[in-house]
Design an enzyme around this catalytic site. Sequence first.
Site, PDB file in Angstrom:
ATOM      1  N   TYR A 124       0.826  -1.212   0.000  1.00 60.18           N
ATOM      2  CA  TYR A 124       0.000   0.000   0.000  1.00 60.18           C
ATOM      3  C   TYR A 124       0.860   1.262   0.000  1.00 60.18           C
ATOM      4  O   TYR A 124       0.352   2.349   0.217  1.00 60.18           O
ATOM      5  CB  TYR A 124      -0.901   0.031   1.238  1.00 60.18           C
ATOM      6  CG  TYR A 124      -2.008  -0.987   1.254  1.00 60.18           C
ATOM      7  CD1 TYR A 124      -1.767  -2.323   0.973  1.00 60.18           C
ATOM      8  CD2 TYR A 124      -3.312  -0.623   1.586  1.00 60.18           C
ATOM      9  CE1 TYR A 124      -2.778  -3.273   1.013  1.00 60.18           C
ATOM     10  CE2 TYR A 124      -4.329  -1.562   1.621  1.00 60.18           C
ATOM     11  CZ  TYR A 124      -4.053  -2.888   1.339  1.00 60.18           C
ATOM     12  OH  TYR A 124      -5.051  -3.815   1.391  1.00 60.18           O
ATOM     13  N   LYS A 191       4.425 -13.982   5.230  1.00 57.99           N
ATOM     14  CA  LYS A 191       4.730 -15.017   4.226  1.00 57.99           C
ATOM     15  C   LYS A 191       6.252 -15.032   4.052  1.00 57.99           C
ATOM     16  O   LYS A 191       6.779 -14.895   2.948  1.00 57.99           O
ATOM     17  CB  LYS A 191       4.053 -14.690   2.885  1.00 57.99           C
ATOM     18  CG  LYS A 191       2.575 -14.919   2.828  1.00 57.99           C
ATOM     19  CD  LYS A 191       2.176 -16.378   2.728  1.00 57.99           C
ATOM     20  CE  LYS A 191       2.463 -16.995   1.382  1.00 57.99           C
ATOM     21  NZ  LYS A 191       1.940 -18.384   1.291  1.00 57.99           N
ATOM     22  N   ASP A 224      -1.471 -17.853   4.919  1.00 59.26           N
ATOM     23  CA  ASP A 224      -2.518 -18.753   4.408  1.00 59.26           C
ATOM     24  C   ASP A 224      -3.007 -19.688   5.510  1.00 59.26           C
ATOM     25  O   ASP A 224      -4.219 -19.872   5.691  1.00 59.26           O
ATOM     26  CB  ASP A 224      -2.043 -19.525   3.161  1.00 59.26           C
ATOM     27  CG  ASP A 224      -0.576 -19.897   3.192  1.00 59.26           C
ATOM     28  OD1 ASP A 224       0.111 -19.539   4.152  1.00 59.26           O
ATOM     29  OD2 ASP A 224      -0.113 -20.562   2.245  1.00 59.26           O
ATOM     30  N   ASP A 248      -5.190  -5.977   6.484  1.00 62.94           N
ATOM     31  CA  ASP A 248      -6.440  -5.533   5.857  1.00 62.94           C
ATOM     32  C   ASP A 248      -7.355  -6.731   5.607  1.00 62.94           C
ATOM     33  O   ASP A 248      -8.535  -6.737   5.974  1.00 62.94           O
ATOM     34  CB  ASP A 248      -6.089  -4.830   4.533  1.00 62.94           C
ATOM     35  CG  ASP A 248      -7.243  -4.024   3.977  1.00 62.94           C
ATOM     36  OD1 ASP A 248      -8.274  -3.905   4.658  1.00 62.94           O
ATOM     37  OD2 ASP A 248      -7.109  -3.508   2.850  1.00 62.94           O
TER      38      ASP A 248
END
Length: 359
Positions: A124, A191, A224, A248
């Site tokens: 972002y 991740k 995940d 988010d």
Amino acid sequence: MAYKITLIPGDGIGPEITEATRRVLDATGVNFQWDLAYVGSSAQDRWGTPIPDSVFDSIRGNKVALKGPVTTPVGSGFRSVNVALRKGLGLYACLRPCKTYSGAPSLYKNVNIIIIRENTEDLYSGIEFERGTPEAAKLMELVSQTTGETIRQDSGISIKVISEMCSRRIVKFAFEYARAHQRKKVTAVHKANIMKFSDGLFLSVAREVAEEYPDIGFEDRIADNMNMQLVRKPQQFDIVVAPNLYGDLLSDLCAGLIGGLGLAPGANLSDDIAIFEPVHGSAPKYAGLNKVNPMAMMLSGVMMLRYLGEEKGADRLETAIAEVIAGGRNVTYDLEPEVAVGTSQVADAVIEKLGVTNT
Ligand code: NAD
């Protein structure tokens, strides 16, 4: 003395839920002086910018704002007003509690998770290269020279930036919040297995910071897996800290666990400025219909009262909202489709409850 608060109604459903929230906050008996400010497409049409400088000045002066959602044009048009406010004011921490209220159509009981999202960087950061531009070609050339990798010419590129300073700041914020609110555990989401230099940095900094807080538990989850575990057993999580994008996505997922976006409040914080706003957006298809749930914004108002040190008013307002939810008669379609009332009727019901607790 009245608290001077910048009040940003936003657009879409924003003005309706802002008015409902303003009414219940005024009914707590805490004194507010509302400093109205306009952003988004109406400001763009009127002043040629989606965020006039006067809005920044108002928030910097008052230090506290309550904000309705603002529409961001998709694909073209001005960039997100929300991102610009967060970046422009250095609001580095996004705090999003997800708590089950009795009577809400939630999938689980006893969920009480705080999502803490880094608010200024990651994907972002707004550093983007449009497909086919000379700037994109220049970047592709640099990537090819330095890594030997080829990026397809027809690509658009967004840069993911994760810094040590911002990672340390947000993880410290999460641990300090845990201490101040008697929370037991912080879970860092990443991740790092795939993005070793960005998420990997976030994780290694999180581990370092965790060592400074031996009284608070720490664990990490790959994003995940985190999604799956949240859906399977959300009660195992307490405070969740994540870079911007995962934060988010996780906050909407958690909102879904506790009965939907109509019950998910939020705050954007720096060390001395705070903007309180619901997690949800401007839901344009419901604009002007007196239909949507104002409780996410009212609960953002509860967070604002606590931030101001008005604990008693915050407790009373939260209890009044909880009682209206539990009553199941004066709630909007998302909570009880059979009996659904409108946005302003929810405010009336909350004010009535406040009146009862007042006596
Ligand atoms: P949204 O959150 O506006 O709406 C998604 C759906 O959630 C709605 O169609 C509705 O079914 C439900 N919903 C949302 N708020 C609700 C409420 N108060 N009560 C009951 N149901 C509610 O998401 P979107 O449609 O993806 O985004 C619309 C616009 O809002 C976009 O322009 C987006 O950029 C913007 N947005 C703004 C903010 C913000 O101002 N902070 C946050 C998110 C999205």
